[in-house]
Motif scaffolding. Structure first.
Motif, PDB file in Angstrom:
ATOM      1  N   GLN A 180      68.577   4.322  34.465  1.00 21.65           N
ATOM      2  CA  GLN A 180      69.295   5.928  34.907  1.00 21.65           C
ATOM      3  C   GLN A 180      70.687   6.718  34.634  1.00 21.65           C
ATOM      4  OE1 GLN A 180      67.430   6.026  38.366  1.00 21.65           O
ATOM      5  NE2 GLN A 180      65.519   6.995  38.064  1.00 21.65           N
ATOM      6  N   ALA A 181      71.912   5.280  34.729  1.00 20.19           N
ATOM      7  CA  ALA A 181      73.162   5.537  34.884  1.00 20.19           C
ATOM      8  C   ALA A 181      74.274   3.871  34.573  1.00 20.19           C
ATOM      9  CB  ALA A 181      73.788   6.638  36.187  1.00 20.19           C
ATOM     10  N   LEU A 182      75.319   4.595  34.282  1.00 26.00           N
ATOM     11  CA  LEU A 182      75.606   3.470  34.309  1.00 26.00           C
ATOM     12  C   LEU A 182      77.543   3.825  34.093  1.00 26.00           C
ATOM     13  CD1 LEU A 182      75.777   1.180  30.586  1.00 26.00           C
ATOM     14  CD2 LEU A 182      75.209   0.331  33.552  1.00 26.00           C
ATOM     15  N   CYS A 183      78.307   3.292  35.840  1.00 31.69           N
ATOM     16  CA  CYS A 183      79.358   2.897  36.095  1.00 31.69           C
ATOM     17  C   CYS A 183      80.301   1.714  35.877  1.00 31.69           C
ATOM     18  CB  CYS A 183      79.189   3.769  37.592  1.00 31.69           C
ATOM     19  SG  CYS A 183      80.491   4.210  38.240  1.00 31.69           S
ATOM     20  N   HIS A 184      81.838   1.750  35.180  1.00 34.69           N
ATOM     21  CA  HIS A 184      82.505   1.063  35.302  1.00 34.69           C
ATOM     22  C   HIS A 184      83.605   1.811  36.726  1.00 34.69           C
ATOM     23  CE1 HIS A 184      85.761  -0.384  32.392  1.00 34.69           C
ATOM     24  NE2 HIS A 184      85.606  -1.604  33.571  1.00 34.69           N
ATOM     25  N   VAL A 185      83.191   0.802  37.593  1.00 32.29           N
ATOM     26  CA  VAL A 185      83.945   0.480  38.815  1.00 32.29           C
ATOM     27  C   VAL A 185      85.530  -0.198  38.875  1.00 32.29           C
ATOM     28  CG1 VAL A 185      84.013   0.171  41.072  1.00 32.29           C
ATOM     29  CG2 VAL A 185      81.963   0.139  40.293  1.00 32.29           C
ATOM     30  N   THR A 186      86.133   1.165  38.484  1.00 29.86           N
ATOM     31  CA  THR A 186      87.834   0.731  38.300  1.00 29.86           C
ATOM     32  C   THR A 186      88.619   0.654  39.250  1.00 29.86           C
ATOM     33  OG1 THR A 186      87.933   2.145  36.548  1.00 29.86           O
ATOM     34  CG2 THR A 186      87.371   0.516  35.809  1.00 29.86           C
ATOM     35  N   GLY A 187      89.477   2.207  39.590  1.00 25.30           N
ATOM     36  CA  GLY A 187      90.716   1.969  40.374  1.00 25.30           C
ATOM     37  C   GLY A 187      89.873   2.671  41.293  1.00 25.30           C
ATOM     38  N   GLY A 188      88.886   3.831  41.234  1.00 26.43           N
ATOM     39  CA  GLY A 188      88.575   4.424  42.350  1.00 26.43           C
ATOM     40  C   GLY A 188      87.485   3.132  43.224  1.00 26.43           C
ATOM     41  N   GLY A 189      87.250   2.651  42.978  1.00 26.46           N
ATOM     42  CA  GLY A 189      86.258   1.508  43.973  1.00 26.46           C
ATOM     43  C   GLY A 189      84.564   2.072  43.948  1.00 26.46           C
ATOM     44  N   LEU A 190      84.365   1.652  44.225  1.00 31.03           N
ATOM     45  CA  LEU A 190      82.225   2.074  44.767  1.00 31.03           C
ATOM     46  C   LEU A 190      82.863   3.318  45.339  1.00 31.03           C
ATOM     47  CD1 LEU A 190      81.335  -1.463  46.422  1.00 31.03           C
ATOM     48  CD2 LEU A 190      81.353  -0.603  44.229  1.00 31.03           C
ATOM     49  N   ILE A 191      83.653   3.769  46.527  1.00 35.39           N
ATOM     50  CA  ILE A 191      83.890   5.070  47.062  1.00 35.39           C
ATOM     51  C   ILE A 191      84.487   6.358  46.058  1.00 35.39           C
ATOM     52  CG2 ILE A 191      84.962   6.431  49.293  1.00 35.39           C
ATOM     53  CD1 ILE A 191      83.236   4.129  49.743  1.00 35.39           C
ATOM     54  N   GLU A 192      84.732   6.375  44.927  1.00 31.95           N
ATOM     55  CA  GLU A 192      85.271   6.626  44.397  1.00 31.95           C
ATOM     56  C   GLU A 192      84.081   7.476  43.147  1.00 31.95           C
ATOM     57  OE1 GLU A 192      89.523   7.961  43.694  1.00 31.95           O
ATOM     58  OE2 GLU A 192      89.785   7.216  45.213  1.00 31.95           O
ATOM     59  N   ASN A 193      84.211   5.744  42.174  1.00 32.78           N
ATOM     60  CA  ASN A 193      84.346   5.827  40.733  1.00 32.78           C
ATOM     61  C   ASN A 193      82.364   6.651  40.894  1.00 32.78           C
ATOM     62  OD1 ASN A 193      85.556   3.249  39.821  1.00 32.78           O
ATOM     63  ND2 ASN A 193      86.032   5.541  39.497  1.00 32.78           N
ATOM     64  N   PRO A 194      80.807   5.399  41.703  1.00 32.32           N
ATOM     65  CA  PRO A 194      79.748   5.908  41.189  1.00 32.32           C
ATOM     66  C   PRO A 194      79.547   7.904  41.505  1.00 32.32           C
ATOM     67  CG  PRO A 194      80.345   3.760  42.276  1.00 32.32           C
ATOM     68  CD  PRO A 194      81.126   3.999  42.330  1.00 32.32           C
ATOM     69  N   PRO A 195      79.158   8.148  42.566  1.00 31.02           N
ATOM     70  CA  PRO A 195      79.356   9.406  42.948  1.00 31.02           C
ATOM     71  C   PRO A 195      79.471  10.288  41.739  1.00 31.02           C
ATOM     72  CG  PRO A 195      80.902   9.041  44.668  1.00 31.02           C
ATOM     73  CD  PRO A 195      80.884   7.642  44.207  1.00 31.02           C
ATOM     74  N   ARG A 196      80.554  10.337  40.555  1.00 30.68           N
ATOM     75  CA  ARG A 196      80.547  10.726  39.431  1.00 30.68           C
ATOM     76  C   ARG A 196      79.766  10.632  38.745  1.00 30.68           C
ATOM     77  NH1 ARG A 196      86.638   8.327  38.034  1.00 30.68           N
ATOM     78  NH2 ARG A 196      87.801   8.775  39.630  1.00 30.68           N
ATOM     79  N   ILE A 197      79.585   9.656  38.676  1.00 32.60           N
ATOM     80  CA  ILE A 197      77.955  10.049  37.351  1.00 32.60           C
ATOM     81  C   ILE A 197      76.812  10.620  38.407  1.00 32.60           C
ATOM     82  CG2 ILE A 197      79.052   8.147  36.457  1.00 32.60           C
ATOM     83  CD1 ILE A 197      77.071   6.031  37.640  1.00 32.60           C
ATOM     84  N   ILE A 198      76.441  10.763  39.653  1.00 32.50           N
ATOM     85  CA  ILE A 198      75.127  11.448  40.160  1.00 32.50           C
ATOM     86  C   ILE A 198      74.924  12.694  40.341  1.00 32.50           C
ATOM     87  CG2 ILE A 198      74.706   9.739  41.304  1.00 32.50           C
ATOM     88  CD1 ILE A 198      75.342   9.805  43.935  1.00 32.50           C
ATOM     89  N   ASN A 199      74.489  13.393  40.811  1.00 32.33           N
ATOM     90  CA  ASN A 199      74.426  15.254  41.073  1.00 32.33           C
ATOM     91  C   ASN A 199      74.281  15.044  41.969  1.00 32.33           C
ATOM     92  OD1 ASN A 199      73.566  17.523  41.976  1.00 32.33           O
ATOM     93  ND2 ASN A 199      72.063  17.576  40.265  1.00 32.33           N
ATOM     94  N   LYS A 200      75.799  16.100  42.508  1.00 30.53           N
ATOM     95  CA  LYS A 200      76.457  16.624  43.447  1.00 30.53           C
ATOM     96  C   LYS A 200      75.232  16.361  44.926  1.00 30.53           C
ATOM     97  CE  LYS A 200      80.751  18.629  41.521  1.00 30.53           C
ATOM     98  NZ  LYS A 200      81.362  19.736  41.072  1.00 30.53           N
ATOM     99  N   ASP A 201      74.067  16.935  44.417  1.00 35.46           N
ATOM    100  CA  ASP A 201      73.400  16.789  45.678  1.00 35.46           C
ATOM    101  C   ASP A 201      72.627  15.723  46.446  1.00 35.46           C
ATOM    102  OD1 ASP A 201      73.023  19.745  45.492  1.00 35.46           O
ATOM    103  OD2 ASP A 201      71.069  20.007  43.982  1.00 35.46           O
ATOM    104  N   LEU A 202      73.296  14.153  45.401  1.00 34.57           N
ATOM    105  CA  LEU A 202      72.801  13.290  46.036  1.00 34.57           C
ATOM    106  C   LEU A 202      73.727  12.472  46.456  1.00 34.57           C
ATOM    107  CD1 LEU A 202      70.769  12.394  43.053  1.00 34.57           C
ATOM    108  CD2 LEU A 202      69.451  13.037  45.269  1.00 34.57           C
ATOM    109  N   LYS A 203      74.102  11.385  47.477  1.00 37.88           N
ATOM    110  CA  LYS A 203      74.901  10.310  48.217  1.00 37.88           C
ATOM    111  C   LYS A 203      74.071   9.079  47.677  1.00 37.88           C
ATOM    112  CE  LYS A 203      73.132  10.962  52.827  1.00 37.88           C
ATOM    113  NZ  LYS A 203      74.392  11.021  54.227  1.00 37.88           N
ATOM    114  N   ILE A 204      75.134   8.355  47.731  1.00 39.94           N
ATOM    115  CA  ILE A 204      74.878   6.806  48.188  1.00 39.94           C
ATOM    116  C   ILE A 204      74.734   5.840  49.237  1.00 39.94           C
ATOM    117  CG2 ILE A 204      76.059   5.191  46.931  1.00 39.94           C
ATOM    118  CD1 ILE A 204      77.165   6.616  44.827  1.00 39.94           C
ATOM    119  N   LYS A 205      73.933   5.547  49.341  1.00 39.15           N
ATOM    120  CA  LYS A 205      73.836   4.718  50.552  1.00 39.15           C
ATOM    121  C   LYS A 205      74.267   3.493  50.461  1.00 39.15           C
ATOM    122  CE  LYS A 205      70.942   3.148  54.278  1.00 39.15           C
ATOM    123  NZ  LYS A 205      69.411   3.684  55.140  1.00 39.15           N
ATOM    124  N   PHE A 206      75.116   2.487  51.106  1.00 36.51           N
ATOM    125  CA  PHE A 206      75.729   1.417  50.524  1.00 36.51           C
ATOM    126  C   PHE A 206      74.740   0.655  51.523  1.00 36.51           C
ATOM    127  CE2 PHE A 206      78.523   3.649  49.021  1.00 36.51           C
ATOM    128  CZ  PHE A 206      79.002   3.176  47.256  1.00 36.51           C
TER     129      PHE A 206
END
Length: 213
Positions: A180-206
């Protein structure tokens, strides 16, 4: 699909830890990093170009950097189309290099990965482990190295080249496993990088497990 990026301050720390051997690793770093950047759209590398700048260009060091690039490009069937060097004393510190890569890839329109359209509530995120900090966080790591004694096994870990995830994604595609999606986790880490590739109406639960060992 195109991308341009640099190795960053890893190019300052590695020569301190590895000597001349560092430059071949840095060449591998920039190619693998670039491939991962276009891989998130499911693109395969088509061509690569490089730019290396320093206060003084030393042909033997440039040769090692290019060797690392060439060997990594060969693994991914991606030719180096060309490159450029710049000697800028005063702009760069002595013995430091700015290593930049530009890559172009290709993907069929029907196979483009677009997380904003595809990720939905209940989607599961799987993280593929890295083998090192890759090409990020080395400004902080260098400061730690200046102030503290870092164990040898940790130093060896810091010197590993940036991993390419091309084979893992290629295997998933061969087995027709939908991504469904791919994210190259770099400088922003898990907090900044993954949210860029999902809809703004969703949030990530770690779900993070910290080992006590």
């Amino acid at each position: 699909v195109g991308s341009i990026d640099g190795v960053g301050t890893k190019s300052s720390l590695l020569p301190e830890l590895m000597g001349k051997d560092a430059y071949e690793v840095l060449g591998q770093d920039i190619v693998n990093h670039s491939i991962n950047d276009i891989l998130v759209k499911n693109a395969k590398p088509l061509l690569f170009m490089d730019y290396v700048a320093s206060s003084k260009i030393e042909p033997d060091l440039i040769s090692l950097i290019v060797r690392g690039m060439a060997d990594t490009c060969k693994i991914h069937n991606c030719p180096i189309l060309g490159g450029e060097t710049a000697e800028m004393p005063g702009t760069y510190k002595k013995n430091e290099h700015d290593i930049v890569g530009s890559i172009v890839g290709y993907v069929d329109k029907s196979k483009i990965i677009n997380g904003v359209n595809n990720v939905e509530e209940g989607s599961c995120i799987i993280a593929i482990p890295s083998v090192s900090p890759h090409t990020n966080g080395y400004s902080m790591i260098r400061k730690i190295h200046e102030l503290n004694t870092i164990p040898q096994d940790t130093l060896e870990w810091l010197c590993k080249p940036h991993k390419s995830y091309f084979r893992e994604i290629e295997q998933l595609n061969k087995e027709n496993i939908p991504i469904q999606a791919l994210c190259h986790v770099t400088g922003g880490g898990l907090i900044e990088n993954p949210p860029r590739i999902i809809n703004k109406d969703l949030k990530i639960k770690f779900n993070i497990e910290i080992s006590k060992h």
